[in-house]
Write an enzyme that holds these catalytic residues in place. Structure first.
Site, PDB file in Angstrom:
ATOM      1  N   ASP A   1      18.318  41.315  47.527  1.00 25.72           N
ATOM      2  CA  ASP A   1      17.910  42.718  47.697  1.00 25.72           C
ATOM      3  C   ASP A   1      19.174  43.573  47.630  1.00 25.72           C
ATOM      4  O   ASP A   1      20.022  43.503  48.508  1.00 25.72           O
ATOM      5  CB  ASP A   1      17.220  42.868  49.066  1.00 25.72           C
ATOM      6  CG  ASP A   1      16.768  44.297  49.342  1.00 25.72           C
ATOM      7  OD1 ASP A   1      17.007  45.185  48.479  1.00 25.72           O
ATOM      8  OD2 ASP A   1      16.194  44.538  50.408  1.00 25.72           O
TER       9      ASP A   1
ATOM     10  N   ASP B   1      13.590  54.799  57.777  1.00 28.71           N
ATOM     11  CA  ASP B   1      12.813  54.309  56.636  1.00 28.71           C
ATOM     12  C   ASP B   1      11.481  53.764  57.138  1.00 28.71           C
ATOM     13  O   ASP B   1      11.456  52.896  58.018  1.00 28.71           O
ATOM     14  CB  ASP B   1      13.568  53.168  55.922  1.00 28.71           C
ATOM     15  CG  ASP B   1      14.894  53.638  55.331  1.00 28.71           C
ATOM     16  OD1 ASP B   1      14.999  54.826  54.999  1.00 28.71           O
ATOM     17  OD2 ASP B   1      15.804  52.795  55.192  1.00 28.71           O
TER      18      ASP B   1
ATOM     19  N   SER C   1      28.682  43.747  38.256  1.00 31.54           N
ATOM     20  CA  SER C   1      29.958  43.750  37.530  1.00 31.54           C
ATOM     21  C   SER C   1      31.114  44.300  38.365  1.00 31.54           C
ATOM     22  O   SER C   1      32.204  44.530  37.833  1.00 31.54           O
ATOM     23  CB  SER C   1      29.840  44.569  36.245  1.00 31.54           C
ATOM     24  OG  SER C   1      28.854  44.034  35.415  1.00 31.54           O
TER      25      SER C   1
ATOM     26  N   GLY D   1      19.546  56.036  55.502  1.00 30.20           N
ATOM     27  CA  GLY D   1      20.347  57.253  55.318  1.00 30.20           C
ATOM     28  C   GLY D   1      21.718  56.820  54.844  1.00 30.20           C
ATOM     29  O   GLY D   1      22.368  55.986  55.478  1.00 30.20           O
TER      30      GLY D   1
ATOM     31  N   THR E   1      31.144  52.159  40.921  1.00 30.76           N
ATOM     32  CA  THR E   1      30.609  50.818  41.173  1.00 30.76           C
ATOM     33  C   THR E   1      29.632  50.439  40.062  1.00 30.76           C
ATOM     34  O   THR E   1      28.954  51.284  39.489  1.00 30.76           O
ATOM     35  CB  THR E   1      29.904  50.729  42.543  1.00 30.76           C
ATOM     36  OG1 THR E   1      28.788  51.625  42.559  1.00 30.76           O
ATOM     37  CG2 THR E   1      30.855  51.062  43.685  1.00 30.76           C
TER      38      THR E   1
ATOM     39  N   GLY F   1      25.641  49.901  47.586  1.00 30.01           N
ATOM     40  CA  GLY F   1      26.645  50.940  47.389  1.00 30.01           C
ATOM     41  C   GLY F   1      27.163  51.474  48.725  1.00 30.01           C
ATOM     42  O   GLY F   1      28.365  51.727  48.878  1.00 30.01           O
ATOM     43  N   ASP F   2      26.277  51.633  49.703  1.00 35.51           N
ATOM     44  CA  ASP F   2      26.706  52.141  51.013  1.00 35.51           C
ATOM     45  C   ASP F   2      27.548  51.105  51.757  1.00 35.51           C
ATOM     46  O   ASP F   2      28.497  51.450  52.465  1.00 35.51           O
ATOM     47  CB  ASP F   2      25.491  52.535  51.865  1.00 35.51           C
ATOM     48  CG  ASP F   2      24.732  53.703  51.254  1.00 35.51           C
ATOM     49  OD1 ASP F   2      25.355  54.482  50.510  1.00 35.51           O
ATOM     50  OD2 ASP F   2      23.521  53.833  51.522  1.00 35.51           O
TER      51      ASP F   2
ATOM     52  N   ASN G   1      34.154  44.726  47.303  1.00 33.72           N
ATOM     53  CA  ASN G   1      33.203  43.991  46.453  1.00 33.72           C
ATOM     54  C   ASN G   1      32.651  42.783  47.208  1.00 33.72           C
ATOM     55  O   ASN G   1      31.448  42.521  47.184  1.00 33.72           O
ATOM     56  CB  ASN G   1      33.917  43.443  45.202  1.00 33.72           C
ATOM     57  CG  ASN G   1      33.913  44.386  44.012  1.00 33.72           C
ATOM     58  OD1 ASN G   1      33.115  45.308  43.935  1.00 33.72           O
ATOM     59  ND2 ASN G   1      34.820  44.139  43.083  1.00 33.72           N
TER      60      ASN G   1
ATOM     61  N   GLY H   1      16.787  44.047  53.203  1.00 34.91           N
ATOM     62  CA  GLY H   1      16.966  45.211  54.069  1.00 34.91           C
ATOM     63  C   GLY H   1      18.249  45.945  53.765  1.00 34.91           C
ATOM     64  O   GLY H   1      19.043  45.520  52.920  1.00 34.91           O
TER      65      GLY H   1
HETATM   66  N1  LIG Z   1      24.136  41.473  42.105  1.00 33.95           N
HETATM   67  C1  LIG Z   1      25.304  41.698  42.720  1.00 33.95           C
HETATM   68  N2  LIG Z   1      26.189  40.687  42.891  1.00 33.95           N
HETATM   69  C2  LIG Z   1      27.370  40.899  43.519  1.00 33.95           C
HETATM   70  N3  LIG Z   1      27.759  42.083  44.003  1.00 33.95           N
HETATM   71  C3  LIG Z   1      26.923  43.128  43.852  1.00 33.95           C
HETATM   72  C4  LIG Z   1      25.649  43.002  43.209  1.00 33.95           C
HETATM   73  N4  LIG Z   1      25.049  44.205  43.238  1.00 33.95           N
HETATM   74  C5  LIG Z   1      25.903  45.053  43.868  1.00 33.95           C
HETATM   75  N5  LIG Z   1      27.042  44.418  44.231  1.00 33.95           N
HETATM   76  C6  LIG Z   1      28.203  45.003  44.944  1.00 33.95           C
HETATM   77  O1  LIG Z   1      27.806  46.240  45.498  1.00 33.95           O
HETATM   78  C7  LIG Z   1      28.562  47.324  44.920  1.00 33.95           C
HETATM   79  C8  LIG Z   1      27.676  48.531  44.769  1.00 33.95           C
HETATM   80  O2  LIG Z   1      26.549  48.201  43.955  1.00 33.95           O
HETATM   81  P1  LIG Z   1      25.871  49.272  42.996  1.00 33.95           P
HETATM   82  O3  LIG Z   1      24.617  48.664  42.511  1.00 33.95           O
HETATM   83  O4  LIG Z   1      26.853  49.725  41.967  1.00 33.95           O
HETATM   84  O5  LIG Z   1      25.620  50.505  43.987  1.00 33.95           O
HETATM   85  P2  LIG Z   1      24.268  51.286  44.441  1.00 33.95           P
HETATM   86  O6  LIG Z   1      23.738  50.537  45.625  1.00 33.95           O
HETATM   87  O7  LIG Z   1      24.755  52.647  44.780  1.00 33.95           O
HETATM   88  O8  LIG Z   1      23.353  51.262  43.277  1.00 33.95           O
HETATM   89  C9  LIG Z   1      29.113  46.785  43.612  1.00 33.95           C
HETATM   90  O9  LIG Z   1      30.310  47.455  43.254  1.00 33.95           O
HETATM   91  C10 LIG Z   1      29.346  45.311  43.971  1.00 33.95           C
HETATM   92  O10 LIG Z   1      30.563  45.174  44.697  1.00 33.95           O
END
Ligand SMILES: Nc1ncnc2c1ncn2[C@@H]1O[C@H](COP(=O)(O)OP(=O)(O)O)[C@@H](O)[C@H]1O
Ligand SMILES: *[C@@H]1O[C@H](CO)[C@@H](O)[C@H](O)[C@H]1NC(C)=O
Ligand SMILES: *[C@@H]1O[C@H](CO)[C@@H](O)[C@H](O)[C@H]1NC(C)=O
Length: 268
Positions: free
Chosen positions: A209, A28, A185, A54, A181, A214-215, A241, A252
């Protein structure tokens, strides 16, 4: 990905990996600017940094930091970014036996999943609407986020209820377990064994951040599937979670991923 081994022990090159990730390694190049340049315009930025990213490599790094014997299957270029990336994988104790370097920077990678008694966790990112249907039937766990679920199913996904509807569509395509995910929530899951959507909420944290959350989640889930196969899926998702929640509280991508030593013992 096969279930074996003890987490946390440093592993020898000749030992088989318990978590194998097939995916991308990207460097990146991040410029912080007050606005985006117009086409052809040059503007001043105030900060620049290079990060390791990645989606595949992110997931592999998170699994390794939790103590998994992990290997990364990918191609990087034969240049300083590629050399540095391989060094980054080694520093995270990830096997680079199948991390190749190529002179052809444009070489793409293909993910091939063979169903031979290993658990496969498939993350369809970036999602395409006409995904090869074999990816559904060959996945033990099919894990995606809201927008990916929407692209794949054509149903709007923005809360646990709509995620449940989309998950049911994905289950009908042949996955054994579906996880969607939902950011703050948490996630929603269902399986062939229990085809009723279940919402797994997460604790509220102050997100700084959310890049790469998700990764982090997928890497943690791979770790639990490989090392704690007797945990219930619900428990694995609760813990994933919690780990992803730690990653959103620092800036980051890989730099925000926690190590086992920094996490509560109850997660292991
Ligand atoms: N604001 C947040 N507070 C607490 N956990 C979070 C938050 N954002 C993401 N997560 C955690 O990270 C996981 C993946 O986030 P998500 O936003 O759905 O994925 P992506 O990064 O692919 O957009 C969620 O299922 C949750 O466990
Ligand atoms: C990579 O580059 C080095 C020197 O630039 C060269 O010796 C080596 O053979 C190259 N490897 C590949 C796989 O192209
Ligand atoms: C889901 O992941 C994709 C990458 O495949 C990303 O572009 C998108 O912003 C994510 N969606 C949400 C809702 O976080």
């Amino acid at each position: 990905m096969a279930a074996s081994g003890e987490p946390g022990r440093l592993w020898q090159e000749e030992e088989a990996a318990a978590v194998v990730v097939v995916g991308s390694c990207m460097t990146d190049l991040v410029s912080l600017t007050s606005r985006l340049p117009k086409t052809g315009e040059t503007i001043h930025g105030h900060k620049f940094f290079i990060g390791f990213g990645g989606k595949g490599a992110n997931q592999c790094v998170q699994a390794a930091r939790l103590g998994a014997k992990a290997a990364m299957v990918c191609k990087v270029g034969n240049d300083s970014f590629g050399n540095n990336y391989i060094e980054n994988l080694k520093q995270n104790h990830i096997s680079t036996e199948f991390t190749y370097q190529t002179r052809d920077a444009a070489t793409g990678t293909a993910s091939i999943i063979v169903n031979n008694e290993v658990k496969t966790l498939f993350n369809p990112a970036p999602a395409i609407a006409d995904l090869d249907p074999r990816f559904y039937t060959l996945s033990t766990v099919f894990c995606c986020n809201e927008s990916e679920a929407e692209i794949l199913t054509g149903h709007a996904v923005n809360d646990p209820t709509t995620a449940g509807t989309a998950a049911l569509v994905l289950l009908e395509r042949g996955c054994q377990v579906v996880v969607i995910t939902l950011g703050a929530s948490g996630c929603v899951t269902l399986s062939q064994a229990e085809p009723v959507p279940k919402h797994i909420p997460t604790e509220a944290v102050k997100a700084v951040d959310t890049t790469g959350a998700g990764d982090s989640f997928v890497g943690a889930l791979a770790f639990y599937l490989a090392y704690y196969p007797s945990l219930s899926l619900e428990e694995m998702l609760k813990r994933s979670n919690s780990i992803a929640a730690v990653s959103v509280q620092a800036t980051g991508t890989q730099s925000s991923y926690p190590y086992k030593k920094d996490l509560p013992l109850a997660l292991f």
